[in-house]
Design an enzyme around this catalytic site. Structure first.
Site, mmCIF file in Angstrom:
data_model
loop_
_atom_site.group_PDB
_atom_site.id
_atom_site.type_symbol
_atom_site.label_atom_id
_atom_site.label_comp_id
_atom_site.label_asym_id
_atom_site.label_seq_id
_atom_site.Cartn_x
_atom_site.Cartn_y
_atom_site.Cartn_z
ATOM 1 N N TYR A 18 0.817 -1.222 0.000
ATOM 2 C CA TYR A 18 0.000 0.000 0.000
ATOM 3 C C TYR A 18 0.847 1.267 0.000
ATOM 4 O O TYR A 18 0.564 2.212 0.724
ATOM 5 C CB TYR A 18 -0.945 0.014 1.218
ATOM 6 N N TYR A 148 -14.315 -3.629 3.091
ATOM 7 C CA TYR A 148 -12.981 -4.168 2.805
ATOM 8 C C TYR A 148 -12.821 -5.465 3.583
ATOM 9 O O TYR A 148 -13.078 -5.508 4.787
ATOM 10 C CB TYR A 148 -11.899 -3.160 3.215
ATOM 11 N N ASP A 254 -17.268 -10.344 9.533
ATOM 12 C CA ASP A 254 -15.820 -10.162 9.423
ATOM 13 C C ASP A 254 -15.376 -9.214 10.539
ATOM 14 O O ASP A 254 -15.457 -7.999 10.410
ATOM 15 C CB ASP A 254 -15.476 -9.588 8.037
ATOM 16 N N LYS A 283 -5.912 -10.096 13.146
ATOM 17 C CA LYS A 283 -5.217 -8.946 13.740
ATOM 18 C C LYS A 283 -4.946 -9.049 15.244
ATOM 19 O O LYS A 283 -3.879 -9.462 15.663
ATOM 20 C CB LYS A 283 -6.011 -7.671 13.434
HETATM 21 N N1 PLP Z 1 -11.104 -7.866 7.001
HETATM 22 C C1 PLP Z 1 -11.107 -6.622 7.493
HETATM 23 C C2 PLP Z 1 -12.390 -6.047 8.016
HETATM 24 C C3 PLP Z 1 -9.938 -5.857 7.519
HETATM 25 O O1 PLP Z 1 -9.969 -4.604 7.986
HETATM 26 C C4 PLP Z 1 -8.754 -6.449 7.034
HETATM 27 C C5 PLP Z 1 -7.495 -5.691 7.038
HETATM 28 O O2 PLP Z 1 -7.436 -4.520 7.321
HETATM 29 C C6 PLP Z 1 -8.797 -7.751 6.524
HETATM 30 C C7 PLP Z 1 -9.984 -8.444 6.526
HETATM 31 C C8 PLP Z 1 -7.550 -8.400 5.970
HETATM 32 O O3 PLP Z 1 -6.683 -8.734 7.005
HETATM 33 P P1 PLP Z 1 -5.120 -8.982 6.692
HETATM 34 O O4 PLP Z 1 -4.558 -7.655 6.318
HETATM 35 O O5 PLP Z 1 -4.575 -9.521 7.978
HETATM 36 O O6 PLP Z 1 -5.051 -9.969 5.588
#
Ligand code: PLP
Length: 440
Positions: A18, A148, A254, A283
């Site tokens: 990014y 996202y 998610d 995370k």
């Molecule tokens: N799902 C959500 C809501 C996210 O905010 C993110 C990353 O910011 C992801 C999935 C993807 O996670 P990763 O960056 O650990 O692959």
């Protein structure tokens, strides 16, 4: 080694995610050599307050001694073994604990390494669940505009962002996108607002028309984070759960970004009192110490993968490092810490402090309804106040004063560790305030 030398070696071979290559190579970006609590220490001797928990994951602060100890202890015992066809105690204990803590009815856990992989597993599980039941036409997903869910191809399909993903447009399987519950731009927004979640009508229309061809609906509960910290009411999720029940669709939550205390409860779904069919986590699972993610599923889903006589229904999916013992041990220690940190009164006070501090700064910039939930707070730099370009200048100024933030377009937000000391939080707010004043 001095800063200049590290910079030269970095730009010679490291490709940063990014990050626009040309301007980055020329910039004086921070190179962090150690970190402690909510502070990052750079190779050129600066301390930076970590205003975004290092991409939303270091929820318990850097170098937490109990997490470091858990990692040390496990590293001396068992570092890795596969979970395909065998097991190990840390993964068993972690799966048990997650099942206990998650909304009732999510009885089994599959591990992976990143949030994208947890989402990818969730999507594939939903597809194969219907396949197991003989409903092979259910191959699509419904999600929210500007959501996202990660950067793997499946995740891009349900979280398509034109600016990021247009080179992949022709290879992803695009979801059907319902209107985002974008409260900030809602025409009914205001102090006397009585929200009846009118924006839900778009989701309802899509589900009514397309449910027979869809496997699941996927959303980020309570906060569409990368979309620009769009915080929306729990009522939306309650309606969504009811709608999915009505039309027999799976609901995937998610919580990769918002899980583990970020919204004020351990999981965001708990604030709406709903149980998704599939829950994706990542995370903060290990307190941001090691890469690990998890996908939890309902018993009905898990049971659909059992063999039916001669018919095998195995889920042929898995990553080498899924359920890694060291990461599992870190996660178990992190879960214990979340319970302790969130139980105290200081956590409630910290959330209030963040909310009030950000509100004051926002109002000075003309944003009269900054958004906040739990330990997330954001405001918008309106076009009249300088928009995204001003937000960048504010971030740059904050950096020179010792605060690291990363605006999302014109949205400035703080997402600090959940156990940030109140004086450190006040310091973050003071720097942000000063950065707003200093930039025009
Ligand atoms: N799902 C959500 C809501 C996210 O905010 C993110 C990353 O910011 C992801 C999935 C993807 O996670 P990763 O960056 O650990 O692959």
């Amino acid at each position: 080694m001095n800063y200049r030398e590290w910079h030269t070696r970095d730009t010679a071979c490291l490709w940063h995610p990014y990050t626009e290559i040309s301007s980055f190579e020329e910039s004086r970006f921070p190179i962090v050599e150690r970190a402690d609590g909510c502070r990052l220490y750079t190779t050129d001797g600066h301390a930076l307050l970590d205003g975004i928990s290092s991409w939303w994951c270091v929820n318990l602060g850097h170098s937490h001694p109990r997490l470091v100890q858990a990692i040390r202890d496990q590293a001396g015992r068992l570092q890795h073994t596969l979970l395909g066809g065998m097991s190990h105690p840390p993964a068993i204990e972690l799966a048990e604990r997650l099942v206990q803590l998650a909304p009732d009815g999510l009885g089994h856990v599959m591990f992976a390494s990143d949030g994208s992989c947890a989402v990818e597993a969730a999507l594939k599980i939903a597809l194969q669940y219907w396949h197991n039941l003989g409903e092979t036409r259910r191959t699509r997903f419904i999600s929210l505009t500007d959501g996202y869910h990660g950067d793997t191809l499946g995740a891009i399909g349900v979280g398509y962002v034109e600016a990021f993903h247009h080179p992949f447009r022709n290879v992803v399987n695009p979801a059907l996108f319902a209107d985002s519950p974008d409260c900030h731009r809602c025409s009914r927004r205001g102090p006397a607002k009585t929200c009846d979640v009118e924006c839900f009508s778009s989701m309802r229309a899509l589900v009514e028309e397309h449910h027979a061809e869809c496997a699941a609906v996927i959303v980020e509960p309570l906060c569409q984070a990368a979309a620009g910290i769009r915080i929306y009411p729990a009522g939306y999720l309650q309606r969504l759960r009811a709608l999915c029940n009505e039309y027999g669709l799976l609901l995937i939550a998610d919580e990769v970004a918002v899980g583990f205390g970020r919204t004020g409860s351990l999981f965001a779904c708990q604030q709406a009192g709903i149980v998704p069919d599939i829950l994706a986590l990542g995370k903060g699972l290990t307190g941001g110490m090691l890469p690990m993610s998890a996908t939890l599923v309902s018993d009905a889903i898990y049971d659909s993968f059992r063999a039916d006589g001669e018919r095998r229904r195995t889920f042929f999916h898995g990553h080498t490092f899924c359920g890694n013992p060291i990461a599992s041990a870190a996660a178990l220690a992190a879960l214990a810490l979340y319970e302790e940190e969130m139980a105290g009164e200081s956590f409630t006070q910290l959330m209030a402090l963040l909310e009030q501090g950000m509100r004051q700064i926002a109002i000075r910039l003309g944003d009269f309804s900054p958004r906040t939930v739990g330990m997330i707070a954001a405001f918008e730099v309106a076009e009249e106040a300088g928009g995204a370009a001003r937000a960048q200048r504010i971030a740059q100024h904050a950096l020179t004063c010792g605060l690291y933030i990363r605006p999302l377009g014109s949205v400035i937000y703080l997402w600090p560790p959940l156990n940030t000391r109140s004086d450190d939080l006040l310091y973050m707010l003071a720097i942000l305030d000063q950065a707003v004043t200093a930039t025009v």
